[in-house]
Design a protein around this motif. Structure first.
Motif, PDB file in Angstrom:
ATOM      1  N   PHE A 120      30.603  45.367  44.499  1.00  0.00           N
ATOM      2  CA  PHE A 120      31.850  45.596  43.765  1.00  0.00           C
ATOM      3  C   PHE A 120      32.949  46.099  44.700  1.00  0.00           C
ATOM      4  CE2 PHE A 120      34.865  48.447  41.800  1.00  0.00           C
ATOM      5  CZ  PHE A 120      35.524  47.528  40.985  1.00  0.00           C
ATOM      6  N   ASP A 121      32.640  47.074  45.549  1.00  0.00           N
ATOM      7  CA  ASP A 121      33.662  47.620  46.457  1.00  0.00           C
ATOM      8  C   ASP A 121      34.220  46.525  47.367  1.00  0.00           C
ATOM      9  OD1 ASP A 121      33.341  50.099  45.362  1.00  0.00           O
ATOM     10  OD2 ASP A 121      32.056  50.878  46.962  1.00  0.00           O
ATOM     11  N   PHE A 122      33.328  45.665  47.850  1.00  0.00           N
ATOM     12  CA  PHE A 122      33.732  44.567  48.728  1.00  0.00           C
ATOM     13  C   PHE A 122      34.711  43.636  47.988  1.00  0.00           C
ATOM     14  CE2 PHE A 122      33.151  40.698  51.233  1.00  0.00           C
ATOM     15  CZ  PHE A 122      32.929  41.163  52.524  1.00  0.00           C
ATOM     16  N   LEU A 123      34.375  43.306  46.743  1.00  0.00           N
ATOM     17  CA  LEU A 123      35.240  42.427  45.941  1.00  0.00           C
ATOM     18  C   LEU A 123      36.565  43.114  45.616  1.00  0.00           C
ATOM     19  CD1 LEU A 123      32.694  40.946  43.359  1.00  0.00           C
ATOM     20  CD2 LEU A 123      33.469  39.909  45.497  1.00  0.00           C
ATOM     21  N   ASP A 124      36.482  44.400  45.294  1.00  0.00           N
ATOM     22  CA  ASP A 124      37.680  45.132  44.895  1.00  0.00           C
ATOM     23  C   ASP A 124      38.674  45.181  46.063  1.00  0.00           C
ATOM     24  OD1 ASP A 124      39.098  46.489  42.909  1.00  0.00           O
ATOM     25  OD2 ASP A 124      38.430  48.453  43.627  1.00  0.00           O
ATOM     26  N   ARG A 125      38.152  45.398  47.273  1.00  0.00           N
ATOM     27  CA  ARG A 125      38.990  45.394  48.485  1.00  0.00           C
ATOM     28  C   ARG A 125      39.655  44.035  48.682  1.00  0.00           C
ATOM     29  NH1 ARG A 125      41.359  49.439  51.137  1.00  0.00           N
ATOM     30  NH2 ARG A 125      40.284  51.213  50.250  1.00  0.00           N
ATOM     31  N   ALA A 126      38.890  42.974  48.395  1.00  0.00           N
ATOM     32  CA  ALA A 126      39.427  41.616  48.601  1.00  0.00           C
ATOM     33  C   ALA A 126      40.574  41.324  47.627  1.00  0.00           C
ATOM     34  CB  ALA A 126      38.312  40.590  48.458  1.00  0.00           C
ATOM     35  N   GLY A 127      40.594  42.010  46.493  1.00  0.00           N
ATOM     36  CA  GLY A 127      41.768  41.959  45.618  1.00  0.00           C
ATOM     37  C   GLY A 127      41.793  40.881  44.551  1.00  0.00           C
ATOM     38  N   GLY A 128      40.720  40.090  44.445  1.00  0.00           N
ATOM     39  CA  GLY A 128      40.752  38.945  43.523  1.00  0.00           C
ATOM     40  C   GLY A 128      40.862  39.288  42.048  1.00  0.00           C
ATOM     41  N   PHE A 129      40.603  40.546  41.687  1.00  0.00           N
ATOM     42  CA  PHE A 129      40.808  40.900  40.272  1.00  0.00           C
ATOM     43  C   PHE A 129      42.266  40.709  39.894  1.00  0.00           C
ATOM     44  CE2 PHE A 129      37.011  43.419  41.326  1.00  0.00           C
ATOM     45  CZ  PHE A 129      36.179  42.947  40.332  1.00  0.00           C
ATOM     46  N   PHE A 130      43.170  40.971  40.861  1.00  0.00           N
ATOM     47  CA  PHE A 130      44.604  40.875  40.569  1.00  0.00           C
ATOM     48  C   PHE A 130      45.260  39.669  41.220  1.00  0.00           C
ATOM     49  CE2 PHE A 130      43.330  45.235  39.899  1.00  0.00           C
ATOM     50  CZ  PHE A 130      43.847  45.456  38.635  1.00  0.00           C
ATOM     51  N   LEU A 131      44.777  39.279  42.419  1.00  0.00           N
ATOM     52  CA  LEU A 131      45.421  38.155  43.116  1.00  0.00           C
ATOM     53  C   LEU A 131      44.939  36.821  42.542  1.00  0.00           C
ATOM     54  CD1 LEU A 131      45.236  39.616  46.732  1.00  0.00           C
ATOM     55  CD2 LEU A 131      47.125  39.753  45.084  1.00  0.00           C
ATOM     56  N   GLU A 132      43.777  36.862  41.858  1.00  0.00           N
ATOM     57  CA  GLU A 132      43.323  35.716  41.072  1.00  0.00           C
ATOM     58  C   GLU A 132      43.116  36.254  39.650  1.00  0.00           C
ATOM     59  OE1 GLU A 132      40.137  33.923  43.417  1.00  0.00           O
ATOM     60  OE2 GLU A 132      41.490  33.778  45.128  1.00  0.00           O
ATOM     61  N   ARG A 133      41.985  35.942  39.030  1.00  0.00           N
ATOM     62  CA  ARG A 133      41.742  36.563  37.728  1.00  0.00           C
ATOM     63  C   ARG A 133      40.246  36.648  37.524  1.00  0.00           C
ATOM     64  NH1 ARG A 133      41.242  34.119  32.173  1.00  0.00           N
ATOM     65  NH2 ARG A 133      39.178  34.515  32.995  1.00  0.00           N
ATOM     66  N   TRP A 134      39.574  37.249  38.543  1.00  0.00           N
ATOM     67  CA  TRP A 134      38.117  37.321  38.493  1.00  0.00           C
ATOM     68  C   TRP A 134      37.650  38.013  37.228  1.00  0.00           C
ATOM     69  CZ3 TRP A 134      37.077  39.403  44.161  1.00  0.00           C
ATOM     70  CH2 TRP A 134      37.409  38.376  45.080  1.00  0.00           C
ATOM     71  N   GLY A 135      36.712  37.388  36.534  1.00  0.00           N
ATOM     72  CA  GLY A 135      36.151  37.976  35.323  1.00  0.00           C
ATOM     73  C   GLY A 135      34.911  38.790  35.657  1.00  0.00           C
ATOM     74  N   ASP A 136      34.604  39.737  34.775  1.00  0.00           N
ATOM     75  CA  ASP A 136      33.374  40.513  35.002  1.00  0.00           C
ATOM     76  C   ASP A 136      32.131  39.657  34.789  1.00  0.00           C
ATOM     77  OD1 ASP A 136      34.691  41.156  32.243  1.00  0.00           O
ATOM     78  OD2 ASP A 136      32.539  41.301  31.912  1.00  0.00           O
ATOM     79  N   ALA A 137      32.251  38.563  34.030  1.00  0.00           N
ATOM     80  CA  ALA A 137      31.066  37.734  33.773  1.00  0.00           C
ATOM     81  C   ALA A 137      30.566  37.053  35.054  1.00  0.00           C
ATOM     82  CB  ALA A 137      31.355  36.732  32.677  1.00  0.00           C
ATOM     83  N   PRO A 138      31.435  36.314  35.786  1.00  0.00           N
ATOM     84  CA  PRO A 138      30.922  35.730  37.035  1.00  0.00           C
ATOM     85  C   PRO A 138      30.473  36.778  38.050  1.00  0.00           C
ATOM     86  CG  PRO A 138      33.294  35.322  36.789  1.00  0.00           C
ATOM     87  CD  PRO A 138      32.786  35.831  35.482  1.00  0.00           C
ATOM     88  N   ILE A 139      31.115  37.935  38.030  1.00  0.00           N
ATOM     89  CA  ILE A 139      30.731  38.963  39.015  1.00  0.00           C
ATOM     90  C   ILE A 139      29.357  39.553  38.686  1.00  0.00           C
ATOM     91  CG2 ILE A 139      31.359  41.283  39.835  1.00  0.00           C
ATOM     92  CD1 ILE A 139      34.287  40.110  39.829  1.00  0.00           C
ATOM     93  N   HIS A 140      29.156  39.938  37.445  1.00  0.00           N
ATOM     94  CA  HIS A 140      27.802  40.392  37.072  1.00  0.00           C
ATOM     95  C   HIS A 140      26.780  39.298  37.401  1.00  0.00           C
ATOM     96  CE1 HIS A 140      29.087  43.569  33.810  1.00  0.00           C
ATOM     97  NE2 HIS A 140      29.680  43.747  34.963  1.00  0.00           N
ATOM     98  N   SER A 141      27.142  38.060  37.089  1.00  0.00           N
ATOM     99  CA  SER A 141      26.178  36.971  37.240  1.00  0.00           C
ATOM    100  C   SER A 141      25.840  36.700  38.701  1.00  0.00           C
ATOM    101  CB  SER A 141      26.730  35.695  36.608  1.00  0.00           C
ATOM    102  OG  SER A 141      27.063  35.937  35.250  1.00  0.00           O
ATOM    103  N   LEU A 142      26.855  36.705  39.567  1.00  0.00           N
ATOM    104  CA  LEU A 142      26.569  36.474  40.987  1.00  0.00           C
ATOM    105  C   LEU A 142      25.733  37.623  41.538  1.00  0.00           C
ATOM    106  CD1 LEU A 142      29.928  34.930  42.303  1.00  0.00           C
ATOM    107  CD2 LEU A 142      27.797  33.754  41.746  1.00  0.00           C
ATOM    108  N   ALA A 143      25.981  38.840  41.064  1.00  0.00           N
ATOM    109  CA  ALA A 143      25.166  39.989  41.501  1.00  0.00           C
ATOM    110  C   ALA A 143      23.721  39.817  41.026  1.00  0.00           C
ATOM    111  CB  ALA A 143      25.760  41.292  40.962  1.00  0.00           C
TER     112      ALA A 143
END
Ligand code: GDP
Ligand code: MN
Length: 329
Positions: A248-271
């Motif tokens: 999560f920290d790695f993704l949060d740093r990359a910024g895609g929650f705001f610079l794209e529109r990353w959903g929690d569903a694909p993130i939970h799923s990839l984890a």
């Protein structure tokens, strides 16, 4: 500067009749919800109680980025059998972090606009970031080992004649889902690339019998498959793990929650796909509806006895479902 009273920050309302109740699992329903969704949530909980929880009395944790109203809390106390805990989300968990380029974030929202669901919504992005990285850190969840996510408006269309939490524990499961489907590609443009960069940085974190095959397209790209996270029954230890929090920290740093529109569903799923073995994941073939999709048990005997859904309409028959591929792993 807004200030809140202690009761607005966290307010636990225990039912006298539950004193001394010993549950087989330290588990709770977790519901992120707005005050304005009171009536949709009442309908949902009414069904959840009738189909399952009236026989068990698991507690509820309600979370909100704004203080719950007294009207909301009373309504929830009435409709539930379990104890109710109401919590406020801290500001740092519901905001755009300082390292995000504001101009680029604004541009992304303008570009997606109304072409993508919630494309222009900043609050939706905050919600997705919160559900990805923070809800399990809320102090109201400290005493729990498992959670069942519920959203206002969802339906439970079959009785649940067993305890899914106990099933998780007895069968060594860490993550349970009911529906899987494919993500809208423009919302996760750089998620796969960022995930691969994470895997390269933390090679030891990938599980031996992982499910990365399930999320990988023939050309090696992300195939957009994910578990629909509006329903999940999962282990909090999984989300609290060094693997998950580093991801999560790695993704949060990359910024895609705001610079794209990353959903929690694909993130939970990839984890889940990276960090868990297939045996730790479970498909809950329960009666569950979240607009516009549903899972409806196809076993005719079970369906006739327990359900009010039409199994012909189950997502399992939809070509956008990834569940048959998951079962075939
Ligand atoms: P969708 O399922 O992707 O269409 O998104 P939803 O609108 O259902 O939101 C997902 C969950 O987050 C639901 O439980 C909502 O009640 C909750 N939610 C979404 N936005 C907000 C918000 O701004 N504040 C609060 N408190 N909850 C929110
Ligand atoms: Mn929803």
């Amino acid at each position: 500067m807004l200030t809140y009273t202690p009761d607005q920050i966290r307010d636990s309302r225990l039912k006298p009749g539950n004193t001394g109740l010993v549950l087989p699992v330290r588990a709770a329903f977790v519901i992120l919800v707005r005050n304005s969704e009171l009536h949709q949530l009442r309908a949902t909980i009414r069904q959840l109680e009738d189909q399952f929880n009236a026989r068990h009395r698991y507690p509820y944790v309600f979370l909100n980025d704004k203080p719950f109203t007294e009207e909301f809390k009373r309504a929830m106390e009435w409709v539930t059998s379990g104890d109710c805990h109401f919590g406020l989300v801290p500001y740092e968990h519901w905001s755009m972090p300082p390292w995000i380029d504001r101009v680029r974030a604004k541009w992304a929202m303008t570009m997606m606009g109304s072409r993508v669901p919630y494309g222009d919504s900043e609050s939706y992005r905050k919600m997705c970031r919160y559900e990805s990285g923070f809800f399990f850190r809320h102090p109201l969840l400290d005493g729990f080992d498992y959670y069942w996510r519920v959203e206002p408006g969802v339906e439970f269309t079959c009785s649940i004649p067993y305890d899914p939490f106990k099933f998780m524990v007895d069968n060594n499961k860490s993550y349970g889902f009911a529906i899987s489907l494919r993500e809208i590609p423009v919302t996760v443009k750089s998620l796969w690339k960022t995930t691969n960069a994470f895997r390269a940085a933390y090679p030891d974190y990938t599980a031996p019998n992982n499910m990365l095959r399930w999320v990988t397209a023939p050309d090696g790209d992300y195939n957009m498959c994910h578990f629909w996270s509006n329903f999940e029954i999962a282990s909090l230890a999984f989300l609290r793990s060094p693997q998950y929090t580093a991801y999560f920290d790695f993704l949060d740093r990359a910024g895609g929650f705001f610079l794209e529109r990353w959903g929690d569903a694909p993130i939970h799923s990839l984890a889940v796909a990276m960090f868990l073995n297939k045996s730790q994941v479970h498909y809950f073939d329960i009666g569950y509806y979240h607009s516009p999709f549903q899972n409806c048990p196809t076993d005719p005997h079970f369906n006739a006895q327990h359900c009010f859904c039409n199994s012909n309409h189950s997502m399992i028959y939809n070509e956008d479902s990834c569940t048959n591929d998951w079962l075939a792993l």
